[in-house]
Design an enzyme around this catalytic site. Sequence first.
Site, PDB file in Angstrom:
ATOM      1  CD  GLU A   1      -2.358   0.917   2.874  1.00  0.00           C
ATOM      2  OE1 GLU A   1      -2.089  -0.040   3.817  1.00  0.00           O
ATOM      3  OE2 GLU A   1      -3.515   1.578   3.066  1.00  0.00           O
TER       4      GLU A   1
ATOM      5  CE  LYS B   1      -7.053   0.606   3.990  1.00  0.00           C
ATOM      6  NZ  LYS B   1      -5.772   1.034   4.489  1.00  0.00           N
TER       7      LYS B   1
ATOM      8  CB  CYS C   1      -4.036  -2.370   4.324  1.00  0.00           C
ATOM      9  SG  CYS C   1      -3.109  -2.454   5.866  1.00  0.00           S
TER      10      CYS C   1
HETATM   11  C1  ACM Z   1      -4.031  -0.368   7.003  1.00  0.00           C
HETATM   12  O1  ACM Z   1      -5.113  -0.367   6.534  1.00  0.00           O
HETATM   13  N1  ACM Z   1      -3.010   0.329   6.666  1.00  0.00           N
HETATM   14  C2  ACM Z   1      -3.732  -0.911   8.562  1.00  0.00           C
END
Ligand code: ACM
Length: 262
Positions: free
Chosen positions: A38, A109, A142
């Site tokens: 990420e 995300k 993530c």
């Molecule tokens: C995250 O979503 N970077 C823990």
Amino acid sequence: MRIGFYQFFPIFGKKVKNLKKIEETLAKVNVDLIVLPELCSTGYSFLSRQELSKYAETIPAGETTQTLINIARKKNLCIVAGLAERYDNHIYNSAVLVKPDGKVKIYRKAHLFYKEKFIFNKGNTKFLVHSFNNIKIGVLICFDYIFPEATRSLALAGAQIICHPSNLILPYAQKATITRAIENRVFFIMANRVGQEKRGSKHLKFNGRSQIISPDGEILVKAGPKEEKVKIVNIKPELALDKLITPYNDVIKDRRTELYSK
Ligand code: ACM
């Protein structure tokens, strides 16, 4: 099909240096699909939206995506990698899937973690799958792993391989993704980062231990908690089309959706 991850330590704010490192490392690999962490070109711990805004890039015109396109073309491989995306006046924590022909797909995300909520916009791209050499690929970023619905949505859309660019902090993420792979019978490539970031009052430690998991929940390859490493494994993606846990139990068809709450 050869699939892999590149676990490394992106230096905060040093985009040119991080991209050079990615370019040099990927020049040496022999792989069909590789996943990077990420926010892999910028680092993670932005102190404000204003600071984030200085680093966010449009896709595909920005330098991170352009660098990845060049690598994907040159090496004839598919890359999934996280970056900060600017779109109009929105900034997303996004991942691109870059194909060898230079075509780019975007995932933004959905489930923002902790203080990301104060600086990023929530993703709006839905959980779509993308074809690469007739293999169906899904992308999560993530913290999306903690919501089983995210992986399930990708599996229902036909994903055989989940690519998971990450900057993980919580200690149980690696265990949880094994479950995500088993309950959906998919391959799962978790590409985490390593290293620490001390910025303002924030001190974050990223826990590495990237891994590739089979539809049976076997860890096919993994990296350590601190090392910078490329790991690659040869898989048969068609194994993820078989959803049977026993001859009489199909993890997709046997769902009792009429009994579940929304
Ligand atoms: C995250 O979503 N970077 C823990």
